[in-house]
Design a protein around this motif. Structure first.
Motif, short mmCIF file in Angstrom:
data_model
loop_
_atom_site.label_atom_id
_atom_site.label_comp_id
_atom_site.label_asym_id
_atom_site.label_seq_id
_atom_site.Cartn_x
_atom_site.Cartn_y
_atom_site.Cartn_z
N VAL A 23 0.87 -1.17 0.00
CA VAL A 23 0.00 0.00 0.00
C VAL A 23 0.91 1.22 0.00
O VAL A 23 1.61 1.49 0.97
N GLU A 24 0.94 1.91 -1.12
CA GLU A 24 1.80 3.08 -1.29
C GLU A 24 1.06 4.34 -0.86
O GLU A 24 -0.03 4.62 -1.35
N LEU A 25 1.66 5.10 0.05
CA LEU A 25 1.07 6.35 0.53
C LEU A 25 2.01 7.52 0.24
O LEU A 25 3.21 7.32 0.00
N GLY A 26 1.46 8.70 0.28
CA GLY A 26 2.28 9.90 0.14
C GLY A 26 2.81 10.30 1.50
O GLY A 26 3.65 9.64 2.09
N ALA A 27 2.30 11.41 2.05
CA ALA A 27 2.69 11.86 3.38
C ALA A 27 1.65 11.40 4.39
O ALA A 27 0.46 11.63 4.21
N GLU A 57 6.84 10.03 2.96
CA GLU A 57 7.37 10.73 4.13
C GLU A 57 6.38 10.56 5.28
O GLU A 57 5.22 10.21 5.09
N GLN A 58 6.87 10.82 6.49
CA GLN A 58 6.03 10.75 7.69
C GLN A 58 6.09 12.09 8.41
O GLN A 58 7.15 12.68 8.55
N THR A 59 4.93 12.54 8.86
CA THR A 59 4.90 13.80 9.60
C THR A 59 4.96 13.58 11.11
O THR A 59 5.19 14.52 11.86
N GLY A 60 4.76 12.33 11.53
CA GLY A 60 4.81 12.02 12.96
C GLY A 60 5.48 10.70 13.22
O GLY A 60 5.06 9.95 14.11
#
Length: 249
Positions: A22-26, A52-55
């Motif tokens: 499962v490909e996600l953005g941010a 990327e991850q914001t948390g």
């Protein structure tokens, strides 16, 4: 930040049959996204990958720097084992991660329980979470981050990154290595994987300082037990078995 639209690619992840990616953005974190999927019934060998991850977070709840260009993923596994054995997958994942990183050159070593060092600096780490239902193990989430395009500057430890390869190549190598080591563990238990960890781990007798909460322990590395716990030889000649803790450099 709101996650960008996710797309699921069925059939193969990292060139390995049987895995779904499962490909996600941010996203806030791949661990959170994978937990939701697992609780909704996602099959074992599903892997969530984010740009990327914001948390993002690492062990002990520390923030994990997650800018674009690195590998951020969480694998969902559903092993048919007692809940008490779930922690063994931390060692399995660390060995698989070392196998993958080593394909791109450099001196790869392991720091207990599951940090991977490249040329003496931390290049990757593993975060493990188990999901139990009615006292039985339902799923294990294996969160992995690998420095590829960039590495964080940390005040208390050296860091490094995989050079000469992009995040896609590292991700593909990692999924293949994780499949191989997971199959080995399902078939044979931790014995062979423990040997592989020890081959890249500290030398027997190497000095170690470990924190367990507020307790500071000093001793020498005396090996790894059959369940993945660390054996620490203390000054009085006794052996302390460590199931969780943090080694300081």
């Amino acid at each position: 930040m709101t996650a960008r639209r996710a797309t699921a690619v069925e059939g193969s992840a990292g060139g390995v049959d049987g895995w779904r990616v499962v490909e996600l953005g941010a996203v806030a974190s791949t661990m959170e996204a994978a937990r939701r999927l697992a609780e909704d019934g996602a099959a074992g060998r599903t892997v969530v990958r984010a740009a990327e991850q914001t948390g993002g977070r690492g062990r002990m709840g520390r923030p994990w720097s997650s800018p674009p260009g690195n590998v951020y993923m969480t694998a969902i596994l559903r092993p048919d084992v007692p809940t008490a054995r779930a922690a063994e997958l931390s060692i399995v994942a660390a060995v698989a991660l070392a196998d993958a990183v080593a394909q791109f050159g450099g001196d790869v070593a392991l720091k207990w329980p599951n940090d991977v060092l490249l040329n003496g600096g931390k290049v990757a780490g593993v975060l493990l979470e188990a999901i139990a239902e009615g006292g039985a193990l339902s799923a294990v989430l294996i969160g992995i981050g690998v420095n590829v395009a960039s590495r964080p500057e940390l005040p208390d430890r050296r860091t490094s990154r995989v050079e000469g390869a992009g995040a896609d190549a590292v991700f593909e190598a990692l999924v293949a290595a994780l499949e191989a080591r997971y199959r080995q563990w399902c078939r044979d238990g931790l014995a062979g994987i423990r040997s592989a960890w020890l081959a890249r781990g500290p030398a027997i007798g190497a000095p170690l300082t470990i924190y367990q909460g507020n307790e500071r322990l000093e001793g020498r590395f005396a090996g790894m037990e059959g369940d993945g716990t660390l054996a620490l030889a203390l000054a009085d000649g006794s052996i302390r078995r460590i199931a969780s803790g943090e080694i300081v450099e």
